[in-house]
Design a protein around this motif. Structure first.
Motif: not given
Length: 266
Positions: A88-97, A135-153
């Motif tokens: 609390d709070p907890i981090k969630a990780y997801f990928s963007l193309s 029920p609760a909304s999240g907020a942006f924290l940070a982006a990784d340093r690179q695009i993953d060349p295997r997935t393009g994300t």
């Protein structure tokens, strides 16, 4: 060796009532007793310190895993007792193309990115594995340093409040964010769009109930529908019979788009 207190001669020694050797032995015995008391005090302090080491406190508040060491186990300073996760709070990780990243790169790469990364609002929505929306909304924290060349994300991290510890490390969920606002957009179900040699086509029914092919430009996705350009508002798009030859006269039946979306989700 005479002590600092031996400079004062006791009255019995001055009167020669006791031998000098007895006096010296008594002084040495007294010094030995004082040394033994100090050694005992040091042993007590060491024991208290060791007792303090038996109480292990976590440096963070959170949820502890099932203990790997139980009562009676012999442990050492390198033994793993348990693992504590801050939730609390907890981090969630997801990928963007890569395409999605390029649309918001100027916002991510600010010297101090705001928590409201997307222009449409500061919050992120989390859908849990059972389909319910957290029920609760999240907020942006940070982006990784690179695009993953295997997935393009690119990997993005976000933070969600978790006061009741519903969310746990390793849990699965889908993070959604409104990355763009398109006004007066035309939406068609995904299953109505056919890809042919790099072109996106839909079959539409004209006023004479004849089928014709329309080449469209596919944009973003909203749920199970594509945003398309190249259609007139109100065009009747074929959803279920997407391989009907062009020029065929059909008897179309109107379907509810939301019902189509729900069937697509199932």
């Amino acid at each position: 060796m005479p002590s600092a207190t031996s400079n004062v001669t006791p009255p019995l020694a001055e009167a020669r009532a006791i031998p000098q050797s007895q006096l010296d032995n008594d002084v040495q015995a007294n010094l030995a007793a004082q040394a033994a008391v100090k050694a005992a005090q040091a042993a007590v302090a060491t024991a208290e310190l060791n007792v303090g080491f038996t109480k292990v406190r976590s440096l963070v508040d959170g949820i502890a895993a099932i203990a790997t060491a139980q009562i009676g186990d012999l442990v050492s300073p390198s033994s793993l007792l348990t693992t504590v996760s801050q939730v609390d709070p907890i981090k969630a990780y997801f990928s963007l193309s890569e395409q999605e990243y390029l649309r918001i790169a100027n916002q991510i790469n600010r010297p101090v990115p705001a928590s409201g990364l997307w222009k449409t609002g500061p919050t992120l929505t989390l859908t849990l594995a059972d389909g319910t929306v957290y029920p609760a909304s999240g907020a942006f924290l940070a982006a990784d340093r690179q695009i993953d060349p295997r997935t393009g994300t690119i990997r993005i991290s976000a933070a969600f409040p978790n006061p009741h510890s519903l969310l746990r490390p390793g849990q699965y969920g889908r993070v959604r964010a409104a990355t763009e606002v398109v006004h007066n957009a035309l939406l068609v179900p995904q299953r109505a769009v056919n890809d042919l040699q790099g072109k996106s086509q839909v079959r539409v029914v004209g006023a004479d109930n004849k089928v014709s092919l329309k080449t469209v430009t596919v944009g973003g996705r909203a749920g199970n529908r594509w945003i398309v350009r190249g259609l007139e508002p109100g065009a009747r798009v074929i959803v279920d019979a997407t391989l009907v030859p062009e020029g065929t006269v059909v008897n179309p039946t109107r379907v509810n788009v939301e019902a189509v979306n729900e069937s697509g989700r199932r």
